[in-house]
Scaffold this active site. Structure first.
Site, mmCIF file in Angstrom:
data_model
loop_
_atom_site.group_PDB
_atom_site.id
_atom_site.type_symbol
_atom_site.label_atom_id
_atom_site.label_comp_id
_atom_site.label_asym_id
_atom_site.label_seq_id
_atom_site.Cartn_x
_atom_site.Cartn_y
_atom_site.Cartn_z
ATOM 1 C CB SER A 298 -0.932 -0.014 1.078
ATOM 2 O OG SER A 298 -1.595 -1.231 1.070
ATOM 3 C CG HIS A 349 -2.546 4.115 3.021
ATOM 4 N ND1 HIS A 349 -3.897 3.694 3.516
ATOM 5 C CD2 HIS A 349 -2.004 2.649 3.166
ATOM 6 C CE1 HIS A 349 -4.149 2.683 3.330
ATOM 7 N NE2 HIS A 349 -2.988 1.726 3.055
#
Length: 519
Positions: A298, A349
């Site tokens: 991610s 993220h």
């Protein structure tokens, strides 16, 4: 001014705006008598409509203005410039014979700060010089459009063909140049990465389970306690692991689309640097702000978002004409979910997003000026950011949250009746600061199951020191004292357990058993 001369003025104006000033030809009608141009050289952007019309009456002028207003809404929406002002420039042989001035705004600048305004200007052979100079000033043109003297019909036709070809050639070249910005490379590395993470998923599933915390740690998931002990390589290995099939599918799809787009724009070598710098930034941010076990690509994928945002900064109008709003909406949804859903590692993220943007600035887009100072600055900021996160992660006090994974592993071994391994991991959890009553309680159970009641009792008391209202610890203490023959203390512990959980039949049955033995 005859019809050929009128067309010549129309195409001379288009040639100047498109070829010399670098504006973008958005649309040219099939009859080649209406053109829409986007002036995207600098903000505020505006839209220019140049139309070739013979206007005999003011009514026809008014109809042309209304047509421009209606069409302007569609063009604004198509270009993503919903607030842009529009200039409607009509090239005509003559002015209407009746009074028409009241139907048009005079050729003056737009109202300061105004939006979605439309201004119509009528250009004829008699007023073209008067109009062009203020227009050149208002539009910040490099030079005032010039018009050739009147020619014979044959000469005019030849010049018309040349102008048409040059305008079309410039428009096609700009379209091709813009298309090539998205097609610099091929998604070779993207497919290699996809095969790698799918292959790793299959290997982990073969050896254990991608949802099993022990297997994930064994294969290199981000696990702060082991990173603190020197296993720095987990910052990279975690990028190839995924927790469960859904996690794998979601990240694989994102990598396929986002990674493929970034690799096509930046090329394979630049994409390699962006992907792994972003992945490292995401892993380090997760290490600094999240002590839970984590894995996944991610951070690197959010780095692809960062790379697309950097492209948007460098090519703002092209970005928003193509993928801009979709990228921003999807990014916004994912960041919002990261703040709302507790299990999502939003630190990774955001770290990957910022790392990808800075890495893109450091490697720069292909076919752009080198700009060593800017690239060096971006690289320095990236390195300083990663170093700062590492320093914070290694130096911050540990609250024990990261060591709860050891407690979970210990519990799994306990359920498998491997009490020695359970004890080892539960001890690591306790020594790391995960001092929850459940950890000490399970430690006591590992000793009790092997008949070491003295040690078991010590751990049950340790659990009660953390939570005196922990009923199961009182119950197990009663069992320990019952085994040791200390019935009075056993009864006291059992009765305390019942006080805490009066509806627990198991606690009540033990109390009754102790009382029977005492009788």
């Amino acid at each position: 001014m005859n019809r050929v001369t009128q067309e010549l003025r129309f195409w001379e104006l288009l040639y100047h705006l498109v070829n010399k000033e670098g504006m973008r030809l958005v649309h040219l009608s099939k009859n080649r008598d209406e053109a829409w141009i986007e002036d995207d050289r600098q903000e505020p952007y505006q839209i220019i409509r140049v139309v070739l019309r013979d206007l005999d009456w003011a009514r026809e002028f008014r109809e042309e203005v209304e047509k421009a207003e209606k069409r302007a809404k569609e063009v604004r929406r198509h270009l993503g410039l919903r607030q842009a002002n529009v200039v409607n420039l009509i090239v005509s042989l003559y002015e209407p014979v009746d009074s028409w001035e009241s139907e048009a705004d005079r050729p003056l600048p737009f109202t300061a700060g105004g939006k979605k305004q439309l201004r119509t200007i009528l250009m004829t052979e008699g007023n073209k010089e008067e109009i062009m100079f203020p227009m050149a000033t208002e539009w910040a043109l490099n030079e005032t459009p010039s018009f050739v003297p009147l020619h014979t019909a044959e000469e005019s036709e030849g010049l018309l063909r040349t102008l048409r070809n040059e305008v079309r050639r410039a428009a096609d070249k700009r379209t091709e140049d813009e298309r090539n910005l998205f097609l610099y490379g091929k998604p070779v590395l993207t497919f290699i990465l996809l095969f790698s993470i799918v292959g790793m998923y299959m290997l982990v599933e073969q050896e254990g389970s991608t949802t099993d915390i022990r297997t994930l740690i064994d294969f290199g998931a981000k696990f702060n306690p082991l990173i603190l002990e020197g296993e720095w390589w987990r910052f990279f290995s975690a990028m190839f692991l995924h927790i469960g099939f859904l996690h794998l599918i979601m990240n694989s799809l994102a990598l396929f689309y986002l990674g493929g787009a970034v690799e096509r724009i930046y090329g394979t070598v630049r994409f390699f640097l962006i992907y792994f710098i972003a992945g490292l930034s995401g892993s380090v941010a997760s290490f600094a702000f999240n002590e839970q076990v984590s894995a996944g690509a991610s951070g690197a994928i959010f780095g692809c978002f960062g790379a697309l945002l950097y492209f948007g900064v460098q090519h703002r109008r092209l970005f928003f004409r193509t993928m801009g709003m979709s990228v921003l909406v999807i990014l916004g949804i994912n960041l919002t979910l990261g703040f709302v859903v507790p299990m999502i590692d939003n630190g990774a993220h955001i770290g990957g997003l910022v790392g990808g943007f800075l890495a893109s600035a450091a490697v720069n887009l292909p076919r752009t000026p080198f700009r060593p100072a800017r690239r060096l600055f971006a690289f320095a900021v990236t390195a300083a950011g990663i170093a700062g996160l590492l320093f914070y992660g290694y130096s911050k006090p540990q609250d024990g949250t990261g060591y709860l994974a050891y407690a979970q592993i210990g519990q799994e071994y306990y359920q498998e009746e491997d009490y020695q391994e359970a004890r080892r991991y539960l001890t690591l959890a306790a020594e790391g600061g995960a001092e929850t009553p459940e950890v000490w309680f399970l430690l006591g159970n590992t000793y009790a199951m092997e008949g070491e009641y003295e040690e078991a009792g010590d751990y049950y008391y340790a659990a009660l020191d953390l939570d005196e209202g922990f009923g199961p610890a009182h119950y197990n203490l009663a069992l320990v004292y019952l085994e040791k023959g200390d019935l009075d203390t056993a009864r006291d512990s059992a009765e305390r357990a019942i006080e805490l959980e009066p509806d627990n039949d198991q606690f009540r049955e033990l109390t009754e058993e102790i009382e029977r033995r005492m009788d």
